[in-house]
Design a protein around this motif. Structure first.
Motif, mmCIF file in Angstrom:
data_model
loop_
_atom_site.group_PDB
_atom_site.id
_atom_site.type_symbol
_atom_site.label_atom_id
_atom_site.label_comp_id
_atom_site.label_asym_id
_atom_site.label_seq_id
_atom_site.Cartn_x
_atom_site.Cartn_y
_atom_site.Cartn_z
ATOM 1 N N GLU A 55 0.836 -1.196 0.000
ATOM 2 C CA GLU A 55 0.000 0.000 0.000
ATOM 3 C C GLU A 55 0.870 1.244 0.000
ATOM 4 O O GLU A 55 1.949 1.262 0.588
ATOM 5 N N LYS A 56 0.393 2.272 -0.668
ATOM 6 C CA LYS A 56 1.093 3.550 -0.700
ATOM 7 C C LYS A 56 0.673 4.343 0.535
ATOM 8 O O LYS A 56 -0.521 4.475 0.822
ATOM 9 N N LYS A 57 1.649 4.841 1.233
ATOM 10 C CA LYS A 57 1.381 5.632 2.442
ATOM 11 C C LYS A 57 0.517 6.840 2.090
ATOM 12 O O LYS A 57 0.793 7.559 1.128
ATOM 13 N N GLY A 58 -0.560 7.013 2.838
ATOM 14 C CA GLY A 58 -1.441 8.150 2.634
ATOM 15 C C GLY A 58 -2.467 7.984 1.530
ATOM 16 O O GLY A 58 -3.211 8.916 1.237
ATOM 17 N N ALA A 59 -2.520 6.818 0.914
ATOM 18 C CA ALA A 59 -3.484 6.590 -0.173
ATOM 19 C C ALA A 59 -4.415 5.441 0.193
ATOM 20 O O ALA A 59 -4.031 4.524 0.917
ATOM 21 N N ASN A 60 -5.621 5.496 -0.304
ATOM 22 C CA ASN A 60 -6.542 4.378 -0.145
ATOM 23 C C ASN A 60 -6.119 3.270 -1.110
ATOM 24 O O ASN A 60 -5.867 3.547 -2.282
ATOM 25 N N PRO A 61 -6.045 2.024 -0.633
ATOM 26 C CA PRO A 61 -5.600 0.936 -1.514
ATOM 27 C C PRO A 61 -6.660 0.561 -2.548
ATOM 28 O O PRO A 61 -7.854 0.828 -2.369
ATOM 29 N N LEU A 62 -6.202 -0.072 -3.605
ATOM 30 C CA LEU A 62 -7.130 -0.622 -4.586
ATOM 31 C C LEU A 62 -8.024 -1.653 -3.925
ATOM 32 O O LEU A 62 -7.602 -2.340 -2.980
ATOM 33 N N SER A 63 -9.226 -1.801 -4.420
ATOM 34 C CA SER A 63 -10.119 -2.856 -3.939
ATOM 35 C C SER A 63 -9.526 -4.208 -4.339
ATOM 36 O O SER A 63 -8.661 -4.295 -5.215
ATOM 37 N N ASP A 64 -10.000 -5.268 -3.727
ATOM 38 C CA ASP A 64 -9.509 -6.608 -4.069
ATOM 39 C C ASP A 64 -9.736 -6.912 -5.552
ATOM 40 O O ASP A 64 -8.868 -7.466 -6.222
ATOM 41 N N LYS A 65 -10.897 -6.524 -6.059
ATOM 42 C CA LYS A 65 -11.200 -6.754 -7.480
ATOM 43 C C LYS A 65 -10.218 -5.990 -8.365
ATOM 44 O O LYS A 65 -9.692 -6.536 -9.338
ATOM 45 N N ASP A 66 -9.958 -4.734 -8.018
ATOM 46 C CA ASP A 66 -9.031 -3.929 -8.815
ATOM 47 C C ASP A 66 -7.599 -4.458 -8.701
ATOM 48 O O ASP A 66 -6.840 -4.416 -9.679
ATOM 49 N N LYS A 67 -7.231 -4.976 -7.538
ATOM 50 C CA LYS A 67 -5.905 -5.586 -7.389
ATOM 51 C C LYS A 67 -5.773 -6.792 -8.316
ATOM 52 O O LYS A 67 -4.739 -6.968 -8.968
ATOM 53 N N ARG A 68 -6.813 -7.600 -8.395
ATOM 54 C CA ARG A 68 -6.770 -8.771 -9.283
ATOM 55 C C ARG A 68 -6.647 -8.345 -10.744
ATOM 56 O O ARG A 68 -5.899 -8.950 -11.524
ATOM 57 N N THR A 69 -7.370 -7.295 -11.118
ATOM 58 C CA THR A 69 -7.276 -6.786 -12.489
ATOM 59 C C THR A 69 -5.865 -6.287 -12.770
ATOM 60 O O THR A 69 -5.275 -6.611 -13.810
ATOM 61 N N ALA A 70 -5.300 -5.506 -11.848
ATOM 62 C CA ALA A 70 -3.940 -4.990 -12.023
ATOM 63 C C ALA A 70 -2.930 -6.129 -12.079
ATOM 64 O O ALA A 70 -2.009 -6.112 -12.905
ATOM 65 N N GLU A 71 -3.094 -7.137 -11.226
ATOM 66 C CA GLU A 71 -2.184 -8.289 -11.230
ATOM 67 C C GLU A 71 -2.249 -9.028 -12.569
ATOM 68 O O GLU A 71 -1.204 -9.393 -13.121
ATOM 69 N N SER A 72 -3.443 -9.235 -13.096
ATOM 70 C CA SER A 72 -3.585 -9.906 -14.396
ATOM 71 C C SER A 72 -2.899 -9.106 -15.493
ATOM 72 O O SER A 72 -2.203 -9.658 -16.348
ATOM 73 N N PHE A 73 -3.090 -7.793 -15.450
ATOM 74 C CA PHE A 73 -2.458 -6.924 -16.441
ATOM 75 C C PHE A 73 -0.933 -7.014 -16.336
ATOM 76 O O PHE A 73 -0.240 -7.168 -17.349
ATOM 77 N N ILE A 74 -0.411 -6.916 -15.129
ATOM 78 C CA ILE A 74 1.039 -6.955 -14.932
ATOM 79 C C ILE A 74 1.603 -8.296 -15.374
ATOM 80 O O ILE A 74 2.656 -8.344 -16.017
ATOM 81 N N HIS A 75 0.927 -9.394 -15.066
ATOM 82 C CA HIS A 75 1.398 -10.703 -15.517
ATOM 83 C C HIS A 75 1.497 -10.746 -17.048
ATOM 84 O O HIS A 75 2.441 -11.306 -17.599
ATOM 85 N N LYS A 76 0.535 -10.150 -17.725
ATOM 86 C CA LYS A 76 0.540 -10.172 -19.192
ATOM 87 C C LYS A 76 1.606 -9.236 -19.767
ATOM 88 O O LYS A 76 2.240 -9.556 -20.774
ATOM 89 N N TYR A 77 1.830 -8.094 -19.139
ATOM 90 C CA TYR A 77 2.688 -7.052 -19.706
ATOM 91 C C TYR A 77 3.981 -6.816 -18.921
ATOM 92 O O TYR A 77 4.638 -5.808 -19.125
ATOM 93 N N TYR A 78 4.377 -7.735 -18.072
ATOM 94 C CA TYR A 78 5.540 -7.473 -17.219
ATOM 95 C C TYR A 78 6.814 -7.236 -18.030
ATOM 96 O O TYR A 78 7.654 -6.410 -17.638
ATOM 97 N N ARG A 79 6.960 -7.900 -19.154
ATOM 98 C CA ARG A 79 8.169 -7.673 -19.968
ATOM 99 C C ARG A 79 8.211 -6.229 -20.468
ATOM 100 O O ARG A 79 9.274 -5.602 -20.503
ATOM 101 N N ASN A 80 7.059 -5.700 -20.863
ATOM 102 C CA ASN A 80 6.986 -4.307 -21.293
ATOM 103 C C ASN A 80 7.272 -3.351 -20.142
ATOM 104 O O ASN A 80 7.914 -2.319 -20.337
ATOM 105 N N ILE A 81 6.795 -3.691 -18.954
ATOM 106 C CA ILE A 81 7.060 -2.862 -17.778
ATOM 107 C C ILE A 81 8.563 -2.832 -17.502
ATOM 108 O O ILE A 81 9.142 -1.763 -17.264
ATOM 109 N N VAL A 82 9.202 -3.989 -17.550
ATOM 110 C CA VAL A 82 10.654 -4.063 -17.324
ATOM 111 C C VAL A 82 11.394 -3.264 -18.394
ATOM 112 O O VAL A 82 12.333 -2.508 -18.082
ATOM 113 N N GLU A 83 10.998 -3.387 -19.651
ATOM 114 C CA GLU A 83 11.639 -2.632 -20.730
ATOM 115 C C GLU A 83 11.529 -1.127 -20.486
ATOM 116 O O GLU A 83 12.505 -0.392 -20.665
ATOM 117 N N LYS A 84 10.345 -0.683 -20.085
ATOM 118 C CA LYS A 84 10.151 0.747 -19.818
ATOM 119 C C LYS A 84 10.960 1.185 -18.600
ATOM 120 O O LYS A 84 11.499 2.293 -18.576
#
Length: 100
Positions: A51-80
């Motif tokens: 969690e980011k200090k001072g911020a409201n965390p993503l909901s569980d559903k949104d965390k799952r969506t973000a995790e799925s996205f990161i799993h699919k695009y992690y190579r692009n994230i690393v490249e960037k």
């Protein structure tokens, strides 16, 4: 603070003064969480959510969506990450318009 991806209301970005491990901040609405990418030999082994200090965390559903996205695009994230933090080059945001 380079934005690296937009995905159906989710914003994925880095802070300009980041540190290792490679991680990405994810905002959806007024909520935000941070995802650490644990990578070995080019393979994503684990995502650690914090969690980011001072911020409201993503909901569980949104965390799952973000995790799925990161799993699919992690190579692009690393490249960037490498392009921005190691090579000191600008990165462009990519708007993903196809559901994963």
């Amino acid at each position: 603070m380079p934005k690296i991806f937009e995905y159906f209301g989710f914003i994925f970005y880095f802070y300009s003064n980041e540190h290792e491990p490679i991680h990405v901040h994810v905002i959806h609405g007024a909520n935000e969480s941070i995802f650490d990418l644990i990578i070995m030999n080019g393979v994503l082994l684990e995502l650690k959510v914090r969690e980011k200090k001072g911020a409201n965390p993503l909901s569980d559903k949104d965390k799952r969506t973000a995790e799925s996205f990161i799993h699919k695009y992690y190579r692009n994230i690393v490249e960037k990450w490498v392009k921005f933090f190691v090579l000191k080059q600008a990165v462009r945001s990519t708007n993903i318009k196809k559901k994963i």
